[in-house]
Motif scaffolding. Structure first.
Motif, short mmCIF file in Angstrom:
data_model
loop_
_atom_site.label_atom_id
_atom_site.label_comp_id
_atom_site.label_asym_id
_atom_site.label_seq_id
_atom_site.Cartn_x
_atom_site.Cartn_y
_atom_site.Cartn_z
N TRP A 41 5.48 67.38 25.71
CA TRP A 41 4.98 67.82 24.54
C TRP A 41 4.65 66.55 23.68
CZ3 TRP A 41 7.37 71.63 20.74
CH2 TRP A 41 6.31 72.18 19.86
N GLY A 42 5.72 65.77 23.37
CA GLY A 42 5.73 64.53 22.74
C GLY A 42 4.61 63.41 23.27
N LEU A 43 4.60 63.23 24.74
CA LEU A 43 3.74 62.44 24.96
C LEU A 43 2.22 62.75 25.27
CD1 LEU A 43 5.33 61.71 28.65
CD2 LEU A 43 5.13 60.28 26.77
N CYS A 44 2.15 64.23 25.18
CA CYS A 44 0.60 64.57 24.75
C CYS A 44 0.24 64.24 23.31
CB CYS A 44 0.61 66.23 24.71
SG CYS A 44 0.34 66.80 26.31
N ALA A 45 1.12 64.35 22.06
CA ALA A 45 0.84 63.94 20.84
C ALA A 45 0.72 62.27 20.90
CB ALA A 45 2.00 64.35 19.90
N LEU A 46 1.56 61.78 21.68
CA LEU A 46 1.45 60.23 21.59
C LEU A 46 -0.06 59.90 22.28
CD1 LEU A 46 3.24 57.96 20.87
CD2 LEU A 46 4.07 57.63 23.33
N HIS A 47 -0.36 60.32 23.31
CA HIS A 47 -1.54 60.22 23.90
C HIS A 47 -2.62 60.39 22.79
CE1 HIS A 47 -4.72 59.53 26.87
NE2 HIS A 47 -5.34 60.67 26.57
N ALA A 48 -2.58 61.29 22.06
CA ALA A 48 -3.65 61.61 21.04
C ALA A 48 -3.36 60.79 19.75
CB ALA A 48 -3.80 62.95 20.65
N LYS A 49 -2.53 59.94 19.78
CA LYS A 49 -2.34 58.77 18.75
C LYS A 49 -1.70 59.68 17.55
CE LYS A 49 -4.96 55.19 20.70
NZ LYS A 49 -6.15 55.13 21.30
N ALA B 85 1.79 61.35 15.64
CA ALA B 85 3.14 61.03 15.50
C ALA B 85 3.62 62.59 15.38
CB ALA B 85 3.60 60.51 13.88
N ALA B 86 3.04 63.51 14.94
CA ALA B 86 3.54 64.96 15.08
C ALA B 86 2.76 65.86 16.03
CB ALA B 86 3.11 65.58 13.86
N VAL B 87 3.60 66.57 16.83
CA VAL B 87 3.18 67.37 17.82
C VAL B 87 2.56 68.85 17.31
CG1 VAL B 87 4.94 66.73 19.53
CG2 VAL B 87 5.39 68.69 18.12
N ARG B 88 1.43 69.17 17.76
CA ARG B 88 0.91 70.30 17.62
C ARG B 88 1.04 71.51 18.60
NH1 ARG B 88 -4.72 67.62 15.23
NH2 ARG B 88 -3.81 66.71 13.47
N THR B 89 0.60 72.92 18.24
CA THR B 89 0.68 73.78 19.24
C THR B 89 -0.33 73.65 20.21
OG1 THR B 89 -0.91 74.87 17.95
CG2 THR B 89 1.62 75.61 17.56
#
Length: 93
Positions: free
Chosen positions: A65-73, A75-79
């Protein structure tokens, strides 16, 4: 470079910490088995193994989940990241 929150996440993974409180997990497990069958006991080793498996699955889910947010540049994760992780896990099998 990884943002500051991801550095903290890497540091916290090095410490052997349990994500799920033992008492809560054991109570949840015993209530679940009580619904299935009265007087059904669970050995402490089995509870520990189930808890460790649940923690590993939860930690892997949170990491992806965190890697998906990191890939999208971000800092926070989303649903949306969670739904993407679920979709990728289904496709991988």
């Amino acid at each position: 470079r990884a943002p500051a929150p991801w550095k903290k996440l890497r540091l916290s993974r090095k410490k052997p910490r349990q994500l799920l409180p033992a008492a809560s997990f054991c109570g949840l497990l015993l209530r679940g088995f009580a619904v299935v069958r009265r007087g059904f006991g669970v050995l402490p080793g089995a509870v520990a193994a189930l808890r460790e498996g649940c923690e590993a699955h939860l930690l892997a889910l949170l990491e992806e989940w965190g890697l998906c947010a990191l890939h999208a540049k971000r800092a926070a994760v989303r649903t949306a990241d969670l739904s993407l992780v679920r979709c990728l896990r289904v496709k991988r099998g």
